[in-house]
Design a protein around this motif. Structure first.
Motif, PDB file in Angstrom:
ATOM      1  N   ASP A   1      11.467   7.602 -14.893  1.00  0.00           N
ATOM      2  CA  ASP A   1      11.607   8.939 -14.332  1.00  0.00           C
ATOM      3  C   ASP A   1      10.440   9.251 -13.407  1.00  0.00           C
ATOM      4  N   VAL A   2      10.739   9.739 -12.215  1.00  0.00           N
ATOM      5  CA  VAL A   2       9.694  10.096 -11.257  1.00  0.00           C
ATOM      6  C   VAL A   2      10.040  11.420 -10.592  1.00  0.00           C
ATOM      7  N   ASN A   3       9.040  12.038 -10.003  1.00  0.00           N
ATOM      8  CA  ASN A   3       9.239  13.236  -9.196  1.00  0.00           C
ATOM      9  C   ASN A   3       9.814  12.812  -7.854  1.00  0.00           C
ATOM     10  N   ASP A   4      10.979  13.324  -7.498  1.00  0.00           N
ATOM     11  CA  ASP A   4      11.646  12.852  -6.282  1.00  0.00           C
ATOM     12  C   ASP A   4      11.238  13.621  -5.035  1.00  0.00           C
TER      13      ASP A   4
ATOM     14  N   ARG B   1       2.171   9.350  -5.823  1.00  0.00           N
ATOM     15  CA  ARG B   1       2.583  10.719  -5.496  1.00  0.00           C
ATOM     16  C   ARG B   1       3.823  11.140  -6.278  1.00  0.00           C
ATOM     17  N   MET B   2       4.543  10.184  -6.810  1.00  0.00           N
ATOM     18  CA  MET B   2       5.684  10.497  -7.685  1.00  0.00           C
ATOM     19  C   MET B   2       5.255  10.820  -9.107  1.00  0.00           C
TER      20      MET B   2
ATOM     21  N   ALA C   1       0.827  -1.208   0.000  1.00  0.00           N
ATOM     22  CA  ALA C   1       0.000   0.000   0.000  1.00  0.00           C
ATOM     23  C   ALA C   1       0.859   1.254   0.000  1.00  0.00           C
ATOM     24  N   ASN C   2       1.890   1.270   0.827  1.00  0.00           N
ATOM     25  CA  ASN C   2       2.748   2.453   0.917  1.00  0.00           C
ATOM     26  C   ASN C   2       3.526   2.696  -0.374  1.00  0.00           C
ATOM     27  N   LEU C   3       4.004   1.619  -1.004  1.00  0.00           N
ATOM     28  CA  LEU C   3       4.715   1.779  -2.276  1.00  0.00           C
ATOM     29  C   LEU C   3       3.769   2.282  -3.363  1.00  0.00           C
ATOM     30  N   ALA C   4       2.551   1.742  -3.383  1.00  0.00           N
ATOM     31  CA  ALA C   4       1.581   2.171  -4.390  1.00  0.00           C
ATOM     32  C   ALA C   4       1.279   3.661  -4.248  1.00  0.00           C
TER      33      ALA C   4
ATOM     34  N   LYS D   1      12.048   6.821   4.316  1.00  0.00           N
ATOM     35  CA  LYS D   1      12.582   5.541   3.833  1.00  0.00           C
ATOM     36  C   LYS D   1      11.632   4.882   2.838  1.00  0.00           C
ATOM     37  N   LEU D   2      10.347   4.967   3.094  1.00  0.00           N
ATOM     38  CA  LEU D   2       9.372   4.418   2.150  1.00  0.00           C
ATOM     39  C   LEU D   2       9.434   5.168   0.820  1.00  0.00           C
ATOM     40  N   TRP D   3       9.598   6.472   0.900  1.00  0.00           N
ATOM     41  CA  TRP D   3       9.726   7.303  -0.311  1.00  0.00           C
ATOM     42  C   TRP D   3      11.005   6.945  -1.067  1.00  0.00           C
TER      43      TRP D   3
END
Length: 330
Positions: free
Chosen positions: A301-304, A28-29, A20-23, A285-287
């Protein structure tokens, strides 16, 4: 695109909450994310995201019917969107009978087509549904699966479909034995499915402050066998609050959900939780973990930058360190 199953053979590794947290982090990225809940037990990702009101209705259309090519509706109608914007295919009770239903399908089709049971592609059915019939690669940037833990048809269909694993591990026993077990697990799956499986990373989870836990974490962080981008401390209060908030740890902190005793009863409300540094560090850490999977494993590529808007508290900004060269998974 990102395709990964979050899998652990043992319980207590925060597998479902990590999924869930990764999703939510990947959403959000800036990515379009779909999560598939293949765990038929209660207290699963479907419950966590507060969706799937038809999971107990035997007549309702569900993923199993689509995998076995006997749907009662459109595939897109299976998808529900969580409050945090993640699309989810919820669990259904029919998942618990997947193998028996699959056996009926195999018996019928092998009789009609004149092929042997050994030739029947029993582990390729979910792959065919997701990528050939539904072409989800044209609709999503990331597809995650929270699979069942038992080594059976449903799990093998998940692994065959996604080909990459994120492995949460808990500090139990000697780290070297757990490392050997991971190598053996991946090797056994590759042999059974006749494919290459990429292990994106290993995530020690529930790591406490004891010397034994620290030694366990260090063994994983210092090995060259697998990537260990982060370890997650023992944050039972934060992870437990996810079930009350019906969402991710990011939601718990931003809305400040807390469970406490009042007048002899347990009460759960938002706006009551303190925001300790250790929980902000856990979100960081999850981020970072989501960023590692996206960039290092899949070269996406993602928004960091993550800006947490915490109720009656202010904002906190978190950045993922995405500076290293990416390595594409097998």
């Amino acid at each position: 695109m990102i395709t990964t199953a979050i899998y652990a053979e043992s319980g207590g590794t925060y597998k479902t909450t990590m999924t869930a947290n990764l999703a939510v982090a990947l959403k959000r990225m800036g990515l379009d994310v779909l999560v598939i809940d293949l765990d038929p037990q209660t207290g699963n990702l479907t419950s966590l995201f507060d969706i799937g009101e038809n999971r107990g209705d035997p007549d309702a259309d569900n993923l199993v019917k689509h995998i076995l090519e006997m749907p009662d509706g459109d595939f897109d109608d299976l998808i529900e969107t969580s409050e945090e914007g993640v699309d989810v295919i919820p669990s259904h009770d029919m998942l618990g009978d997947f193998t028996s239903n699959l056996e009926q399908k195999i018996s019928y089709e092998t009789g009609v087509k004149g092929i042997s049971r050994e030739e029947y592609p029993r582990f390729e059915l979910l792959y065919n549904l997701l990528w050939e019939r539904e072409q989800l690669n044209e609709k999503y940037d990331a597809v995650l699966i929270d699979p069942n833990a038992r080594a059976e048809d449903l799990l093998y269909n998940a692994i065959y479909a996604l080909r990459t694993l994120v492995a949460p591990v808990k500090p139990a026993g000697k780290g070297s034995l757990s490392l050997d077990g991971l190598e053996e697990m991946v090797g056994n799956m590759e042999t059974a499915l006749d494919i290459e499986i990429g292990l994106s990373c290993v995530v020690p989870s529930g790591v406490g402050q004891t010397n034994a836990h620290k030694q366990y974490r260090d063994q994983f962080e210092n090995t060259d066998a697998f990537a260990t981008p982060v370890s997650i401390g023992s944050r039972e209060s934060l992870m437990d609050a996810m079930w009350e908030a019906r969402g991710s740890a990011f939601k718990v902190v931003e809305e400040r959900w807390k469970t406490y005793e009042e007048n002899g009863e347990m009460v759960t409300e938002k706006g009551e939780r303190r925001v300790p540094d250790r929980e902000l560090e856990t979100l960081e850490k999850l981020w970072q973990l989501a960023g590692f999977i996206a960039t290092e494993t899949f070269d996406v590529d993602v928004n960091d930058e993550l800006v947490l808007d915490i109720d009656d508290y202010g904002t906190e900004t978190i950045r993922a360190d995405l500076t290293t060269e990416p390595e594409v998974a097998n």
